[in-house]
Write a protein that holds these residues in place. Structure first.
Motif, mmCIF file in Angstrom:
data_model
loop_
_atom_site.group_PDB
_atom_site.id
_atom_site.type_symbol
_atom_site.label_atom_id
_atom_site.label_comp_id
_atom_site.label_asym_id
_atom_site.label_seq_id
_atom_site.Cartn_x
_atom_site.Cartn_y
_atom_site.Cartn_z
ATOM 1 N N GLU A 33 44.938 3.224 20.621
ATOM 2 C CA GLU A 33 43.669 3.622 20.718
ATOM 3 C C GLU A 33 43.478 4.261 21.959
ATOM 4 O OE1 GLU A 33 39.155 1.627 20.138
ATOM 5 O OE2 GLU A 33 40.742 0.353 20.819
ATOM 6 N N LEU A 57 33.270 7.400 14.541
ATOM 7 C CA LEU A 57 34.607 7.359 14.077
ATOM 8 C C LEU A 57 35.141 6.039 14.157
ATOM 9 C CD1 LEU A 57 36.118 10.335 16.202
ATOM 10 C CD2 LEU A 57 35.070 10.349 13.702
ATOM 11 N N VAL A 59 38.509 2.932 12.690
ATOM 12 C CA VAL A 59 39.465 2.615 12.227
ATOM 13 C C VAL A 59 39.424 2.150 10.918
ATOM 14 C CG1 VAL A 59 42.054 1.428 12.259
ATOM 15 C CG2 VAL A 59 40.667 3.045 14.192
ATOM 16 N N LYS A 88 40.001 10.712 5.137
ATOM 17 C CA LYS A 88 40.373 10.170 6.093
ATOM 18 C C LYS A 88 41.222 11.239 7.060
ATOM 19 C CE LYS A 88 42.806 7.581 3.418
ATOM 20 N NZ LYS A 88 43.847 6.691 2.737
ATOM 21 N N VAL A 111 41.451 6.811 9.871
ATOM 22 C CA VAL A 111 40.228 6.928 10.539
ATOM 23 C C VAL A 111 39.137 7.496 9.526
ATOM 24 C CG1 VAL A 111 38.802 7.899 12.453
ATOM 25 C CG2 VAL A 111 41.210 6.928 12.844
#
Length: 130
Positions: A33, A57, A59, A88, A111
């Protein structure tokens, strides 16, 4: 850097290791991340600014393949490249220990984006240039 478009170097801190002396599995997600955040910042984008603009945004899926363990004081790089797949944006990320160039982790992070509370069809990634 192969076909990677971004790379960041980090160092394992003692408190990231478990009782076995290796980096705890959950910490690897933080490394991934952090690299994604730094990648966006390198493109003059930030999650804070995007959120203020109504762009979230998120995940939606992570796959991580653990290859070798990192231990305290290891210096490593997190490398990434991106690929659009429908709605995605997919981040392909590798973690490599620098002392021996050992691949420690391969990850695929999917994402998605919401724009003004509506799921984007992916066009926002093109608009943002990411």
């Amino acid at each position: 850097m192969k076909d990677y478009i971004f790379e960041i170097q980090l160092k394992v801190r003692d408190y990231e290791c478990d009782i076995q002396g290796v980096v705890n599995n959950a910490v690897y997600q933080s490394y991934l991340e952090h690299a994604r955040h730094e990648y966006l910042l390198s493109m003059d984008k930030s999650f804070k600014e995007l959120t203020a603009q109504g762009v979230l945004l998120m995940v939606s899926r992570i796959e991580m393949d653990f290859k070798q363990s990192l231990t305290s004081t290891d210096v490593f790089s997190v490398q990434l490249r991106t690929e659009r797949q429908g709605l995605k944006l997919v981040f392909f990320q590798d973690i490599v220990r620098l002392s021996d160039q050992a691949l420690c982790l391969k990850a695929k992070v999917e994402v998605i984006a919401k724009v003004n509370d509506k799921l984007s069809r992916g066009e926002i990634f093109d608009t943002l240039g990411i």
